[in-house]
Design a protein around this motif. Structure first.
Motif, mmCIF file in Angstrom:
data_model
loop_
_atom_site.group_PDB
_atom_site.id
_atom_site.type_symbol
_atom_site.label_atom_id
_atom_site.label_comp_id
_atom_site.label_asym_id
_atom_site.label_seq_id
_atom_site.Cartn_x
_atom_site.Cartn_y
_atom_site.Cartn_z
ATOM 1 N N ASP A 63 0.933 -1.350 0.024
ATOM 2 C CA ASP A 63 -0.030 0.088 0.015
ATOM 3 C C ASP A 63 0.876 1.331 -0.099
ATOM 4 O OD1 ASP A 63 -2.368 -1.415 0.091
ATOM 5 O OD2 ASP A 63 -2.474 -1.589 2.175
ATOM 6 N N MET A 64 2.080 0.891 0.154
ATOM 7 C CA MET A 64 2.933 2.315 0.418
ATOM 8 C C MET A 64 3.438 2.685 -1.183
ATOM 9 S SD MET A 64 6.715 2.607 2.056
ATOM 10 C CE MET A 64 7.856 2.566 0.761
ATOM 11 N N THR A 65 3.594 4.243 -1.140
ATOM 12 C CA THR A 65 3.904 4.768 -2.346
ATOM 13 C C THR A 65 5.359 5.799 -1.940
ATOM 14 O OG1 THR A 65 1.626 5.121 -3.024
ATOM 15 C CG2 THR A 65 3.374 6.470 -4.283
ATOM 16 N N ARG A 66 6.333 5.527 -2.806
ATOM 17 C CA ARG A 66 7.593 6.100 -2.466
ATOM 18 C C ARG A 66 7.514 7.418 -3.350
ATOM 19 N NH1 ARG A 66 11.729 3.975 0.046
ATOM 20 N NH2 ARG A 66 11.789 1.684 0.394
ATOM 21 N N PHE A 67 7.678 8.479 -2.591
ATOM 22 C CA PHE A 67 7.902 9.891 -3.397
ATOM 23 C C PHE A 67 9.537 10.328 -3.337
ATOM 24 C CE2 PHE A 67 3.699 9.549 -1.521
ATOM 25 C CZ PHE A 67 2.901 9.962 -2.681
ATOM 26 N N PHE A 68 9.763 10.727 -4.505
ATOM 27 C CA PHE A 68 11.207 11.446 -4.563
ATOM 28 C C PHE A 68 11.159 12.679 -4.773
ATOM 29 C CE2 PHE A 68 11.142 6.816 -5.635
ATOM 30 C CZ PHE A 68 12.151 6.319 -4.908
ATOM 31 N N THR A 69 12.408 13.414 -4.262
ATOM 32 C CA THR A 69 12.417 14.846 -4.516
ATOM 33 C C THR A 69 13.887 15.037 -4.435
ATOM 34 O OG1 THR A 69 11.875 17.112 -3.911
ATOM 35 C CG2 THR A 69 12.650 15.527 -2.230
ATOM 36 N N THR A 70 14.254 16.222 -5.244
ATOM 37 C CA THR A 70 15.602 16.594 -5.458
ATOM 38 C C THR A 70 16.034 17.454 -3.992
ATOM 39 O OG1 THR A 70 15.191 18.642 -6.662
ATOM 40 C CG2 THR A 70 15.619 16.626 -7.906
ATOM 41 N N VAL A 71 17.355 17.789 -3.830
ATOM 42 C CA VAL A 71 17.864 18.510 -2.693
ATOM 43 C C VAL A 71 17.061 19.830 -3.138
ATOM 44 C CG1 VAL A 71 19.684 19.427 -1.346
ATOM 45 C CG2 VAL A 71 19.638 17.205 -2.350
ATOM 46 N N SER A 72 17.570 20.374 -4.069
ATOM 47 C CA SER A 72 17.043 22.017 -4.457
ATOM 48 C C SER A 72 15.583 22.124 -4.201
ATOM 49 C CB SER A 72 17.465 22.157 -5.825
ATOM 50 O OG SER A 72 16.898 21.560 -6.715
ATOM 51 N N LYS A 73 14.754 21.201 -4.913
ATOM 52 C CA LYS A 73 13.338 21.347 -4.542
ATOM 53 C C LYS A 73 12.887 20.992 -3.073
ATOM 54 C CE LYS A 73 8.923 21.129 -5.893
ATOM 55 N NZ LYS A 73 8.355 22.677 -6.533
ATOM 56 N N ALA A 74 13.675 20.424 -2.224
ATOM 57 C CA ALA A 74 13.273 20.151 -0.943
ATOM 58 C C ALA A 74 13.619 21.544 -0.148
ATOM 59 C CB ALA A 74 14.010 18.992 -0.331
ATOM 60 N N VAL A 75 14.669 22.269 -0.516
ATOM 61 C CA VAL A 75 15.206 23.528 -0.033
ATOM 62 C C VAL A 75 13.940 24.677 -0.435
ATOM 63 C CG1 VAL A 75 16.860 25.330 -0.050
ATOM 64 C CG2 VAL A 75 17.482 22.914 -0.068
ATOM 65 N N GLN A 76 13.647 24.423 -1.797
ATOM 66 C CA GLN A 76 12.480 25.447 -2.144
ATOM 67 C C GLN A 76 11.384 25.422 -1.332
ATOM 68 O OE1 GLN A 76 11.449 24.700 -6.032
ATOM 69 N NE2 GLN A 76 10.148 26.607 -6.160
ATOM 70 N N LEU A 77 11.004 24.201 -0.921
ATOM 71 C CA LEU A 77 9.613 23.596 -0.307
ATOM 72 C C LEU A 77 9.746 24.421 1.037
ATOM 73 C CD1 LEU A 77 8.747 20.300 -1.685
ATOM 74 C CD2 LEU A 77 7.406 22.433 -2.287
ATOM 75 N N VAL A 78 11.077 24.270 1.851
ATOM 76 C CA VAL A 78 11.200 24.593 3.290
ATOM 77 C C VAL A 78 11.065 26.078 3.305
ATOM 78 C CG1 VAL A 78 12.893 24.866 5.280
ATOM 79 C CG2 VAL A 78 12.560 22.598 3.943
ATOM 80 N N ILE A 79 11.840 26.801 2.147
ATOM 81 C CA ILE A 79 11.564 28.211 2.255
ATOM 82 C C ILE A 79 10.143 28.868 2.064
ATOM 83 C CG2 ILE A 79 12.249 30.317 1.065
ATOM 84 C CD1 ILE A 79 15.111 28.677 0.848
ATOM 85 N N GLN A 80 9.409 28.195 1.148
ATOM 86 C CA GLN A 80 8.305 28.460 1.082
ATOM 87 C C GLN A 80 7.326 28.373 1.863
ATOM 88 O OE1 GLN A 80 6.720 26.415 -2.716
ATOM 89 N NE2 GLN A 80 4.637 27.163 -2.368
ATOM 90 N N ILE A 81 7.454 27.323 2.735
ATOM 91 C CA ILE A 81 6.459 27.058 3.771
ATOM 92 C C ILE A 81 6.737 27.576 5.019
ATOM 93 C CG2 ILE A 81 5.435 24.962 2.744
ATOM 94 C CD1 ILE A 81 6.915 23.224 4.656
ATOM 95 N N ARG A 82 7.874 28.141 5.331
ATOM 96 C CA ARG A 82 8.459 28.388 6.681
ATOM 97 C C ARG A 82 7.566 29.451 7.338
ATOM 98 N NH1 ARG A 82 11.836 31.940 3.346
ATOM 99 N NH2 ARG A 82 11.320 34.066 3.984
ATOM 100 N N GLY A 83 6.888 30.374 6.652
ATOM 101 C CA GLY A 83 5.847 31.120 7.628
ATOM 102 C C GLY A 83 4.350 30.383 7.307
ATOM 103 N N MET A 84 4.262 29.305 7.016
ATOM 104 C CA MET A 84 2.807 28.709 7.108
ATOM 105 C C MET A 84 2.631 27.800 8.060
ATOM 106 S SD MET A 84 2.577 28.169 2.732
ATOM 107 C CE MET A 84 1.391 27.157 2.803
ATOM 108 N N GLY A 85 3.868 27.182 8.686
ATOM 109 C CA GLY A 85 3.600 26.212 9.747
ATOM 110 C C GLY A 85 2.874 26.536 10.909
ATOM 111 N N GLU A 86 2.357 25.536 11.681
ATOM 112 C CA GLU A 86 1.902 25.736 13.190
ATOM 113 C C GLU A 86 2.531 24.650 13.914
ATOM 114 O OE1 GLU A 86 -2.338 25.379 13.314
ATOM 115 O OE2 GLU A 86 -2.652 26.930 11.383
ATOM 116 N N ALA A 87 2.757 25.122 15.301
ATOM 117 C CA ALA A 87 3.410 24.082 16.154
ATOM 118 C C ALA A 87 2.535 23.006 16.426
ATOM 119 C CB ALA A 87 3.670 24.742 17.538
ATOM 120 N N GLY A 88 3.110 21.915 16.618
ATOM 121 C CA GLY A 88 2.536 20.804 16.820
ATOM 122 C C GLY A 88 2.664 19.468 16.300
#
Length: 88
Positions: A63-88
């Motif tokens: 039932d598992m699906t593997r997802f792959f990403t590049t390092v540059s895409k991961a960095v881009q996503l972290v920068i993009q969501i840094r202001g959107m997160g909530e603690a928890g």
């Protein structure tokens, strides 16, 4: 129960964030990415080796699906969501 070092490190990092967050007025967030293409310790070279040597490629669950990403895409996503997160 057997746990490899990577799993132990993940667990300890998660616990550190949770404990620090609980003792502070600051909101902390942690993000982990698996299956990073081109990263040190990535699974793609291992899968390629197993396939080329006619070995089975282990899957955690059918039932598992593997997802792959590049390092540059991961960095881009972290920068993009840094202001959107909530603690928890």
């Amino acid at each position: 129960m057997y746990m490899d070092m990577a799993k132990i490190e993940e667990y300890l990092a998660d616990r550190k964030v949770l404990i620090t967050w609980a003792r502070s007025d600051t909101n902390y967030m942690a993000v982990r990415f698996g299956n990073m293409l081109g990263s040190h310790g990535g699974v793609v070279p291992l899968f390629g080796k197993q396939i080329s040597e006619d070995e089975s490629v282990p899957v955690t669950s059918s039932d598992m699906t593997r997802f792959f990403t590049t390092v540059s895409k991961a960095v881009q996503l972290v920068i993009q969501i840094r202001g959107m997160g909530e603690a928890g």
